[in-house]
Scaffold this motif. Sequence first.
Motif, mmCIF file in Angstrom:
data_model
loop_
_atom_site.group_PDB
_atom_site.id
_atom_site.type_symbol
_atom_site.label_atom_id
_atom_site.label_comp_id
_atom_site.label_asym_id
_atom_site.label_seq_id
_atom_site.Cartn_x
_atom_site.Cartn_y
_atom_site.Cartn_z
ATOM 1 N N TRP A 115 0.810 -1.223 0.000
ATOM 2 C CA TRP A 115 0.000 0.000 0.000
ATOM 3 C C TRP A 115 0.838 1.265 0.000
ATOM 4 O O TRP A 115 0.328 2.334 -0.338
ATOM 5 C CB TRP A 115 -0.945 -0.003 1.195
ATOM 6 C CG TRP A 115 -2.095 -0.947 1.018
ATOM 7 C CD1 TRP A 115 -2.544 -1.502 -0.147
ATOM 8 C CD2 TRP A 115 -2.953 -1.452 2.042
ATOM 9 N NE1 TRP A 115 -3.621 -2.319 0.079
ATOM 10 C CE2 TRP A 115 -3.893 -2.311 1.418
ATOM 11 C CE3 TRP A 115 -3.024 -1.279 3.416
ATOM 12 C CZ2 TRP A 115 -4.882 -2.972 2.129
ATOM 13 C CZ3 TRP A 115 -4.006 -1.942 4.125
ATOM 14 C CH2 TRP A 115 -4.935 -2.784 3.491
ATOM 15 N N PHE A 299 -1.967 1.558 9.583
ATOM 16 C CA PHE A 299 -2.923 2.333 8.788
ATOM 17 C C PHE A 299 -2.549 3.813 8.776
ATOM 18 O O PHE A 299 -2.681 4.495 7.756
ATOM 19 C CB PHE A 299 -4.338 2.159 9.335
ATOM 20 C CG PHE A 299 -5.027 0.907 8.877
ATOM 21 C CD1 PHE A 299 -5.148 0.637 7.528
ATOM 22 C CD2 PHE A 299 -5.557 0.004 9.790
ATOM 23 C CE1 PHE A 299 -5.792 -0.513 7.088
ATOM 24 C CE2 PHE A 299 -6.198 -1.153 9.364
ATOM 25 C CZ PHE A 299 -6.312 -1.419 8.005
ATOM 26 N N LEU A 300 -2.089 4.311 9.909
ATOM 27 C CA LEU A 300 -1.676 5.713 9.990
ATOM 28 C C LEU A 300 -0.509 5.988 9.043
ATOM 29 O O LEU A 300 -0.499 7.011 8.339
ATOM 30 C CB LEU A 300 -1.282 6.051 11.432
ATOM 31 C CG LEU A 300 -0.744 7.462 11.677
ATOM 32 C CD1 LEU A 300 -1.815 8.500 11.340
ATOM 33 C CD2 LEU A 300 -0.274 7.612 13.127
ATOM 34 N N VAL A 302 0.216 4.340 6.305
ATOM 35 C CA VAL A 302 -0.295 4.264 4.929
ATOM 36 C C VAL A 302 -1.034 5.544 4.554
ATOM 37 O O VAL A 302 -0.847 6.093 3.460
ATOM 38 C CB VAL A 302 -1.221 3.039 4.773
ATOM 39 C CG1 VAL A 302 -1.903 3.060 3.406
ATOM 40 C CG2 VAL A 302 -0.416 1.743 4.935
ATOM 41 N N VAL A 303 -1.876 6.059 5.467
ATOM 42 C CA VAL A 303 -2.634 7.276 5.190
ATOM 43 C C VAL A 303 -1.691 8.460 4.993
ATOM 44 O O VAL A 303 -1.864 9.269 4.060
ATOM 45 C CB VAL A 303 -3.636 7.553 6.330
ATOM 46 C CG1 VAL A 303 -4.240 8.947 6.196
ATOM 47 C CG2 VAL A 303 -4.734 6.502 6.333
ATOM 48 N N GLN A 306 -0.005 8.127 1.560
ATOM 49 C CA GLN A 306 -0.912 8.395 0.446
ATOM 50 C C GLN A 306 -1.226 9.887 0.331
ATOM 51 O O GLN A 306 -1.316 10.427 -0.781
ATOM 52 C CB GLN A 306 -2.202 7.587 0.606
ATOM 53 C CG GLN A 306 -2.027 6.082 0.449
ATOM 54 C CD GLN A 306 -1.584 5.682 -0.956
ATOM 55 O OE1 GLN A 306 -1.818 6.394 -1.927
ATOM 56 N NE2 GLN A 306 -0.948 4.532 -1.060
ATOM 57 N N LEU A 307 -1.379 10.566 1.481
ATOM 58 C CA LEU A 307 -1.592 12.008 1.447
ATOM 59 C C LEU A 307 -0.370 12.728 0.894
ATOM 60 O O LEU A 307 -0.486 13.654 0.082
ATOM 61 C CB LEU A 307 -1.930 12.525 2.850
ATOM 62 C CG LEU A 307 -3.297 12.129 3.415
ATOM 63 C CD1 LEU A 307 -3.438 12.626 4.847
ATOM 64 C CD2 LEU A 307 -4.421 12.689 2.546
#
Length: 390
Positions: A115, A299-300, A302-303, A306-307
Motif C-alpha cells: 500500500w 494504517f496511519l 499508509v494514510v 498516500q496524502l
Amino acid sequence: MAKGSGGPGPPLNRTEAGPALVLGGGLELAFTGALTAMMALVMFALGCTVDGRKLWGHIRRPWGIAVGLLCQFGLMPLTAYLLVTGFSLKPAHAIAVLIMGCCPGGTISNIFTYWVDGDMDLSISLTTCSTVAALGLLPLCLSLYTPSWGLEPSLTVPYQNIGIALLCLIIPVGCGVFVNHMWPKQSRIILRAGAIVGGVLLLVVAVACPVVYKGSWNLDVSLLIISIIFPLIGYVAGFLLSLLAQQPWKRCRTISLETGAQNIQMCSTMLQLSFSADQLAQMFTFPLIYGFFQLLDGFLVVVVYQLFKRLKANKEKDLNEAESSPKDEANAVFQEAEEEEVVRMFPGAVFDNQSQQDSGNNRTLPKNMRNCMPNGLNILTQQLLKQEER
C-alpha cells in the motif's frame, strides 16, 4: 538458555493478527480459521508482485536484508528493554514485552508495504529471512535481555511454530511467483483482488478483535501505553536507521514497516508454551493489544504516505503547468516578432499558417523557407541575405 519445543505442544489456536488465550468456543475457532485462510490468499496475491530475478538479487547482495535484520533483532529488542525499564513493569508484563520485541517480522508488513509502494521483493525476502534467523537470534536476544527478571530458564522457543510460519509464507508466495512468471496478465488481476481481500482482512481484525476478545482489555495503564507507542517507535526508528544506512526511499519504507510489524502469533505461542494459566492471565493481554495498535499505526503510516503522494503529485502538476505557460507565451511572442521581421524584409510574404487566399499579387517566401521557421533572427537574416545574393 531458552528451551525449544520439539513436541506438538498445545493447539495453535491463534492468528498473527488476533491471538486468544484459550479458544474453546465456535466463534473464536471460526474467526481464527477465516483469518488464516484469508492471510494465505493475501500472501499468494502478494507473491504475484515478486520478480524472481529481483528476489535473487536481494539474496545475492543482501545489504537491504542486513539493515532490516539489524532493525528487527537489534533495534526492537533494545527498544522493548528500554520501555520495560522506563515504565518499571512487573516481571510478568516485562517478559511479554521483551518476547514481543525479540520476535521476527510478521506478514502484516507485506500488506502495508504494498500500500505504500514499497519494495515487495525486499519485503518478502526480509520476512522470510527474519523468520529463519529467529531460530537462533530469538533465543539469543532473550538470553541477553530477560535474566534481570529471573524467568529466562522457563522460556520455551516455539521452533515448531517458526517452521509452520515459514511454510505458510513460502508456499503461497512461491505459488504467486510462479503465476507471475507464467501468466503476468492474470497475476495483475489476482493482485488487485488480493489487495481488496487484504484490506477487508485488516478491517475485520481491527473491528472484530475488540469484540471477540473483549475480556482481555483489562490491563495496566503502563502496558497499554507501551502497546500504543511500541509499534510506532518501530516504524519510525526502522525508517530512520535505513535512511542513515543510505537506503533508497522505497527500501526505507519497506524496512520501516518490517521493523514495526511483529509476528504476534509467535509471541502468543511462546507465552502459552512457557507459562501456566495463572501467569498467562497477566501476560496474554499485551500481544493482543500490541497486534491491535500495530494495525492502527500501520494504517496511519499508509494514510500519511498516500496524502504525501497526492500532495506531491498535485504540486508537480502545478509546477509543470507554471513552467509550460511562460514558455508557450514566449514562443508565441518570438514567432510573431520573427514573422513581422520577415514581412518587413519581404513585403507580402505568405506563411504556411496564414490564409493564402487572394495571394496572386503577394510575394511568397522561398520554397526552402516555407515549411519551417528559423529559430532566431540571426539565422533568419543569414538565410535572407543568401537568397538576395542568388
